[in-house]
Enzyme design. Sequence first.
Site, PDB file in Angstrom:
ATOM      1  N   ASP A  56     -82.797  22.528  34.819  1.00 48.17           N
ATOM      2  CA  ASP A  56     -81.407  22.803  35.169  1.00 48.17           C
ATOM      3  C   ASP A  56     -80.894  21.672  36.051  1.00 48.17           C
ATOM      4  OD1 ASP A  56     -78.966  23.753  35.913  1.00 48.17           O
ATOM      5  OD2 ASP A  56     -79.738  25.433  37.106  1.00 48.17           O
TER       6      ASP A  56
ATOM      7  N   ASP B  89     -72.875  14.087  30.987  1.00 48.06           N
ATOM      8  CA  ASP B  89     -72.426  12.690  31.046  1.00 48.06           C
ATOM      9  C   ASP B  89     -71.953  12.267  29.646  1.00 48.06           C
ATOM     10  OD1 ASP B  89     -72.151   9.945  31.882  1.00 48.06           O
ATOM     11  OD2 ASP B  89     -73.682  10.315  33.391  1.00 48.06           O
TER      12      ASP B  89
ATOM     13  N   LYS C 144     -77.838  20.612  35.022  1.00 44.95           N
ATOM     14  CA  LYS C 144     -76.449  20.746  34.560  1.00 44.95           C
ATOM     15  C   LYS C 144     -75.935  19.387  34.101  1.00 44.95           C
ATOM     16  CE  LYS C 144     -75.657  24.920  37.193  1.00 44.95           C
ATOM     17  NZ  LYS C 144     -76.976  24.941  37.896  1.00 44.95           N
TER      18      LYS C 144
ATOM     19  N   ARG D 275     -83.666  33.013  44.907  1.00 53.92           N
ATOM     20  CA  ARG D 275     -83.956  33.302  46.311  1.00 53.92           C
ATOM     21  C   ARG D 275     -84.516  34.678  46.574  1.00 53.92           C
ATOM     22  NH1 ARG D 275     -78.216  31.251  48.211  1.00 53.92           N
ATOM     23  NH2 ARG D 275     -77.806  32.008  46.106  1.00 53.92           N
TER      24      ARG D 275
ATOM     25  N   ILE E  84     -76.128   8.509  27.801  1.00 52.48           N
ATOM     26  CA  ILE E  84     -76.870   8.900  29.006  1.00 52.48           C
ATOM     27  C   ILE E  84     -77.493  10.276  28.788  1.00 52.48           C
ATOM     28  CG2 ILE E  84     -76.711   9.376  31.489  1.00 52.48           C
ATOM     29  CD1 ILE E  84     -76.164   6.459  30.916  1.00 52.48           C
TER      30      ILE E  84
ATOM     31  N   LYS F 219     -76.356  42.936  40.391  1.00 50.95           N
ATOM     32  CA  LYS F 219     -77.390  43.943  40.588  1.00 50.95           C
ATOM     33  C   LYS F 219     -78.488  43.748  39.536  1.00 50.95           C
ATOM     34  CE  LYS F 219     -77.556  48.858  41.424  1.00 50.95           C
ATOM     35  NZ  LYS F 219     -77.092  50.127  40.897  1.00 50.95           N
TER      36      LYS F 219
HETATM   37  O1  O7M Z   1     -80.914  33.670  42.509  1.00 53.65           O
HETATM   38  P1  O7M Z   1     -80.281  32.509  43.258  1.00 53.65           P
HETATM   39  O2  O7M Z   1     -78.881  32.766  43.644  1.00 53.65           O
HETATM   40  O3  O7M Z   1     -81.133  32.019  44.393  1.00 53.65           O
HETATM   41  O4  O7M Z   1     -80.299  31.274  42.245  1.00 53.65           O
HETATM   42  C1  O7M Z   1     -79.436  31.178  41.157  1.00 53.65           C
HETATM   43  C2  O7M Z   1     -79.833  30.022  40.278  1.00 53.65           C
HETATM   44  O5  O7M Z   1     -79.011  30.011  39.123  1.00 53.65           O
HETATM   45  C3  O7M Z   1     -79.716  28.657  40.932  1.00 53.65           C
HETATM   46  O6  O7M Z   1     -80.802  27.877  40.475  1.00 53.65           O
HETATM   47  C4  O7M Z   1     -78.409  28.105  40.392  1.00 53.65           C
HETATM   48  O7  O7M Z   1     -78.437  26.710  40.224  1.00 53.65           O
HETATM   49  C5  O7M Z   1     -78.306  28.774  39.008  1.00 53.65           C
HETATM   50  N1  O7M Z   1     -76.922  29.026  38.557  1.00 53.65           N
HETATM   51  C6  O7M Z   1     -76.067  29.783  39.339  1.00 53.65           C
HETATM   52  O8  O7M Z   1     -76.437  30.307  40.393  1.00 53.65           O
HETATM   53  N2  O7M Z   1     -74.769  29.952  38.911  1.00 53.65           N
HETATM   54  C7  O7M Z   1     -74.286  29.432  37.759  1.00 53.65           C
HETATM   55  O9  O7M Z   1     -73.132  29.647  37.431  1.00 53.65           O
HETATM   56  C8  O7M Z   1     -75.144  28.689  36.953  1.00 53.65           C
HETATM   57  C9  O7M Z   1     -76.471  28.550  37.327  1.00 53.65           C
HETATM   58  C10 O7M Z   1     -77.339  27.991  36.336  1.00 53.65           C
HETATM   59  O10 O7M Z   1     -77.034  27.092  35.604  1.00 53.65           O
HETATM   60  O11 O7M Z   1     -78.486  28.582  36.112  1.00 53.65           O
HETATM   61  C11 O7M Z   1     -79.045  28.413  34.852  1.00 53.65           C
END
Ligand code: O7M
EC number: 4.1.1.23
Length: 220
Positions: A64, A69, A66, A196, A73, A180
């Site tokens: 991930d 580009d 994201k 987290r 790339i 949830k």
């Molecule tokens: O459970 P968390 O909140 O600690 O972590 C969420 C994870 O999902 C974290 O790695 C974020 O980068 C990812 N994420 C989002 O929280 N929101 C989004 O809209 C998109 C992502 C993402 O791309 O996850 C695949």
Amino acid sequence: MIIRHNGLILAFDVDWDTKRSIVFLRGIMDLIDAVKVGWLQLLNIGPNGIKELTSGINTYFLADIKLGDIAHINEYVIRRLRDLGINGVIMHAVTGRENLNGVAKLSRDLGIDIFLLISMSSGGELYDLNLDYNVKLGTELGIAGFVVPATKPNIIRRVRSMVGNNYQLLSPGVGVQGGKPGCATASGADFEIVGRSIINSESPREVTLSILSAIKDPRC
Ligand code: O7M
């Protein structure tokens, strides 16, 4: 394609060294279907560390970063991630067809799954204004699936109704961000992505087990 046993993907957002990471992952690997790695690993253990993780743990690894580009790339990054043992990559939809076409084809040739980010668990209003366009774009590109937010169950339902069962929907935003446990999969996602709530817990295995019970028996 991510094989679904439990419906849970770990967002492994840690700056730990590879040894600590591998010990942690071995403690819950039987409960999760994939491990999502990204910037924290790239910036701390680097590409070689990521390769150590993918060699040391037998699971599906989702990168991930994201990615978003211009085409050449994007294509370079996909090839490098493949060399590091990555199985799937999350890309921004917002860069549009011209930047995604080639990389979608390359990924299919390399056996890498692309998951397109089309809505965000916080903010992301420009994405939400263009939801139908981006979903259609993803289906025309022939990608593996979409990232849809657990904090916006209506969007999960809308995307599922548009794509049927041919695409995997991965849903972040469970736990700390307010979604949830169990409710994103109940709304139509294939996997909930949790970081987290598990990583920062004193007892990650117990927390993971309680998320799995919620996925099996959702109360939304
Ligand atoms: O459970 P968390 O909140 O600690 O972590 C969420 C994870 O999902 C974290 O790695 C974020 O980068 C990812 N994420 C989002 O929280 N929101 C989004 O809209 C998109 C992502 C993402 O791309 O996850 C695949």
